[in-house]
Design a protein around this motif. Structure first.
Motif, PDB file in Angstrom:
ATOM      1  N   ASP A 310      38.991  33.601  33.402  1.00 44.97           N
ATOM      2  CA  ASP A 310      38.361  33.213  34.659  1.00 44.97           C
ATOM      3  C   ASP A 310      37.962  34.470  35.439  1.00 44.97           C
ATOM      4  OD1 ASP A 310      37.467  31.157  36.335  1.00 44.97           O
ATOM      5  OD2 ASP A 310      39.246  31.288  37.579  1.00 44.97           O
ATOM      6  N   LEU A 311      38.952  35.215  35.935  1.00 49.35           N
ATOM      7  CA  LEU A 311      38.650  36.523  36.512  1.00 49.35           C
ATOM      8  C   LEU A 311      38.756  37.532  35.368  1.00 49.35           C
ATOM      9  CD1 LEU A 311      38.071  38.318  38.999  1.00 49.35           C
ATOM     10  CD2 LEU A 311      40.540  38.667  39.177  1.00 49.35           C
ATOM     11  N   ALA A 312      37.614  37.964  34.875  1.00 55.13           N
ATOM     12  CA  ALA A 312      37.559  38.917  33.766  1.00 55.13           C
ATOM     13  C   ALA A 312      36.558  40.004  34.127  1.00 55.13           C
ATOM     14  CB  ALA A 312      37.148  38.210  32.480  1.00 55.13           C
ATOM     15  N   LEU A 313      36.919  41.253  33.880  1.00 56.26           N
ATOM     16  CA  LEU A 313      36.100  42.377  34.344  1.00 56.26           C
ATOM     17  C   LEU A 313      35.618  43.251  33.186  1.00 56.26           C
ATOM     18  CD1 LEU A 313      38.252  43.495  37.420  1.00 56.26           C
ATOM     19  CD2 LEU A 313      36.427  41.775  37.327  1.00 56.26           C
ATOM     20  N   SER A 314      34.356  43.643  33.262  1.00 59.24           N
ATOM     21  CA  SER A 314      33.755  44.549  32.288  1.00 59.24           C
ATOM     22  C   SER A 314      33.130  45.722  33.016  1.00 59.24           C
ATOM     23  CB  SER A 314      32.682  43.825  31.471  1.00 59.24           C
ATOM     24  OG  SER A 314      33.239  42.772  30.722  1.00 59.24           O
TER      25      SER A 314
END
Length: 418
Positions: A310-314
């Motif tokens: 859901d909260l995923a960062l790249s």
């Protein structure tokens, strides 16, 4: 006098050198304290205030880094435009289970994070779940999950229990009706057909035998390979049939908000949806205890939930400030940052240091399976789209026309087959 003049000139030269030296030192000092700005593109609108607090604390601990926090309407569309134009933000909140993420990762849009020290702060396998060509391009910090909310007080009053098998579930629904109550709060309109996406996907997964087996039947079968004569198809439709005629009176015209209101008022005892619906339910001030159960399997201990990051960062591979961006990602994997986030959001977190014990008991019946083999990733991870699948689901629940469902599914999945 000449000596005095020479001394004066010498002193002036030394003073000038001293001043230049001072200016040089001043420039070096200014340079060392220069602020680096990184852009964080967010898609979690409901968590914007909490993320802003986390960013402020990060900036306080890292005074040479400024985080530009970007929140826009229709962020998915804006992000596609920006990436297409070569203007990718430094840090991107993007869903790694989606096809566009995987395509962008293969195209080199994101920084390879494989082997980064901060990944050790996550549960084992959390990041690897979304690896592309065995490389990690995303830091998945939280996970969503799908299941069934239920009115625990009414269940207790009527002597009902959460089902452990599909047969139990069928009996439960029949008993609820016998006692004069409405089993399900549903939204059976095309606009809100997404609300039953989890139900339909889990029907295929529990019957076929998991994520791979379900997609073998749907997207990796031959063209027009979804047959009504299939035993798996027959069992899946039988499970979808449990919803037919068992919702509130206006279910065929009800919206997502209507279904939430129906459940919160106690007018239906079960609400099929994801854990994300809990805040919306609580906003209706229900007068009963809320609990959840996972999608039952054919046999006991075969229950499943479906969900994904859901909260995923790249990090953008074109970022000019990768060191600062990675420092922010590392901070987001700490208890200090994610405890603050979890205590508001309640979605299961992959950050091992976060204290989750005894919190959000309402959803525990489903969240206990997140990050285990009892949770599959959304099946659309291997699809090119999903909306027509939602529509086919609601069309079938309303009509119970098996031939139409098979035709709709074949039409949808044939476009993905060679």
């Amino acid at each position: 006098m000449k000596i005095a003049k020479k001394l004066l000139v010498g002193i002036s030269v030394l003073s000038a050198v001293g001043l230049l030296g001072a200016c040089g030192n001043g420039s070096k000092s200014a340079s060392s304290s220069k602020t680096t700005e990184i852009e964080f593109f967010n898609q979690k609108k409901e968590m914007q205030p909490t993320l802003q607090k986390i960013i402020k604390e990060f900036e306080k601990e890292n005074p040479t880094i400024k985080v530009k926090f970007t929140n826009v309407p229709d962020p998915g569309k804006v992000l596609k435009t920006r990436i297409a134009s070569g203007d990718a933000p430094d840090i991107i909140n993007i869903y790694p289970q989606n096809t566009d993420f995987q395509e962008w990762a293969k195209a080199g849009t994101f920084e390879d994070l494989t082997g980064k020290d901060f990944l050790s702060n996550l549960k084992a396998g959390a990041a690897e779940t979304y690896a592309v060509n065995d490389k990690i391009y995303s830091v998945p910090l939280t996970n969503n999950a799908w299941g069934f909310f239920y009115n625990a007080d009414k269940f207790k009053e009527l002597g009902l229990e959460a089902p452990k098998t599909w047969a139990d579930f069928e009996k439960l629904v029949a008993t609820i009706k016998e006692k004069g109550e409405t089993p399900f709060a549903l939204a059976l309109t095309q606009n809100d057909s997404w609300t039953l996406n989890g139900y339909h996907q889990l029907a295929w997964a529990t019957v076929a035998g998991g994520f791979k087996a379900a997609n073998d039947e749907l997207v990796r079968s031959p063209k027009d390979g979804i047959k009504t004569s299939s035993e798996i198809f027959q069992q899946v439709t039988k499970e979808l049939d449990l919803l037919h005629g068992n919702g509130q009176k206006n279910a065929t015209g009800a919206t997502y908000d209507d279904a939430i209101a129906t459940f919160a008022k106690g007018d239906a005892l079960i609400f099929p949806n994801g854990i994300w619906a809990l805040p919306a339910i609580n906003n209706q001030n229900p007068k009963f205890e809320i609990k959840m159960f996972a999608y039952p399997g054919v046999k006991a201990d075969q229950q499943l939930t479906v969900g994904a990051a859901d909260l995923a960062l790249s990090v953008s591979s074109k970022s000019k400030h990768k060191a600062a961006a990675n420092k922010f990602l590392a901070y987001m994997t700490t208890k200090k940052a994610m405890q603050k986030y979890y205590d508001v959001d309640g979605s299961p977190t992959s950050v091992t240091a976060v204290d989750t014990e005894g919190k959000f008991p309402e959803t525990e019946g489903v969240t206990q399976y997140v990050f285990t083999d009892k949770q599959i990733v959304w099946l659309q991870k291997e699809w090119t789209s999903e909306e027509k699948f939602w529509h086919a689901t609601v069309n079938y629940v309303n009509s119970q026309d098996q031939d139409q469902l098979a035709n709709n599914l074949n039409t949808f999945f044939n476009t993905m087959k060679k």
